[in-house]
Design an enzyme around this catalytic site. Structure first.
Site, PDB file in Angstrom:
ATOM      1  N   CYS A  27       0.717  -1.256   0.018  1.00  0.00           N
ATOM      2  CA  CYS A  27       0.114   0.155   0.165  1.00  0.00           C
ATOM      3  C   CYS A  27       0.785   1.281  -0.156  1.00  0.00           C
ATOM      4  O   CYS A  27       0.437   2.331  -0.674  1.00  0.00           O
ATOM      5  CB  CYS A  27      -0.766  -0.064   1.226  1.00  0.00           C
TER       6      CYS A  27
HETATM    7  C1  BEZ Z   1       0.412  -4.570   2.077  1.00  0.00           C
HETATM    8  O1  BEZ Z   1       0.185  -3.481   1.398  1.00  0.00           O
HETATM    9  O2  BEZ Z   1       1.640  -5.065   1.792  1.00  0.00           O
HETATM   10  C2  BEZ Z   1      -0.521  -5.589   2.314  1.00  0.00           C
HETATM   11  C3  BEZ Z   1      -1.618  -5.297   2.843  1.00  0.00           C
HETATM   12  C4  BEZ Z   1      -2.672  -6.009   3.291  1.00  0.00           C
HETATM   13  C5  BEZ Z   1      -2.515  -7.295   3.056  1.00  0.00           C
HETATM   14  C6  BEZ Z   1      -1.176  -7.883   2.461  1.00  0.00           C
HETATM   15  C7  BEZ Z   1      -0.231  -7.044   2.063  1.00  0.00           C
END
Ligand code: BEZ
Length: 219
Positions: free
Chosen positions: A45
């Site tokens: 994210c």
């Molecule tokens: C991420 O942004 O790395 C992430 C967020 C939620 C679940 C898995 C990965």
């Protein structure tokens, strides 16, 4: 039932990092991209929001506003901004919706199967929003929908490419072929007769009776 292309994008009022917004009013007469991410302070994210921040100028040139959303509170969005800048070099200047009660997430079907009812005690695997993208036109209709899983970061250059295609095809009776990029040849739609094609586009090439290509019309 999930939202479909050509549906009116549901209107809502929400708290954002730039104050309360009424969605349709905020969109105004231009285009908009509403995109969700699962959770603040997570690695994929962080790269995604920074990448969108880096592209914001390109979207602005095309009269497209950007707004992000997750079920994290607005205060958390604010605290995360420095990390995004550190990781990607880009400052997030577009608003982020804090959708604590999952109101917008439910309206736009952004939750994965098996999601809970509130953001209390959630884990990224249950009632966090998945990686959804809605592109909305000046008529407030949905033009494009994308849904990616939690672990796959999106290619926002593709969204920009799709916006270029949609803005071009909204103006001219053309479509764009696979992997088309700005400046490349376009397809003349079936609604245009051969006679009209000459009048409108000048020269064109017939590859198959139903596949005619011509130079990209100027804006
Ligand atoms: C991420 O942004 O790395 C992430 C967020 C939620 C679940 C898995 C990965």
């Amino acid at each position: 039932m999930s939202l479909r292309i050509n549906d009116i994008a549901p209107d809502f009022t929400a708290e954002t990092t730039q104050g309360t917004i009424k969605f349709h009013e905020w969109i105004g007469d231009g285009w908009a991209i509403l995109f969700s991410h699962p959770k603040n302070f997570t690695p994929v994210c962080t790269t995604e929001l920074g990448t969108m921040a880096g592209l914001e100028g390109e979207f602005r040139k095309r009269n497209v506003k950007i707004i992000g959303i997750s079920v994290d509170p607005v205060e958390s969005h604010g605290k995360w901004q420095d990390d995004i800048k550190t990781a990607t070099g880009h400052s997030v200047n577009y608003p982020l919706i804090g959708d604590k009660d999952l109101k917008v997430a439910k309206l736009y079907d952004m939750l994965p199967g098996g999601a809970g009812e509130t953001s209390e005690g959630r884990t990224p695997a249950d009632n966090a929003t998945v990686r959804s993208v809605y592109v909305i036109g000046p008529d407030k209709k949905i033009k494009l929908v994308l849904t990616y899983p939690m672990t796959t970061g999106r290619n926002f250059d593709e969204i920009l490419r799709a916006v270029d295609s949609m803005q071009l095809t909204a103006k001219h009776q053309v479509a764009t072929p696979a992997n088309w990029k700005q400046g490349e040849d376009v397809i003349i739609t079936a609604a245009v007769s051969n006679e009209d094609a000459i009048k409108r586009f000048g020269a064109y090439e017939t590859i198959l009776p139903y596949l005619r290509k011509t130079k990209q019309p100027s804006a």
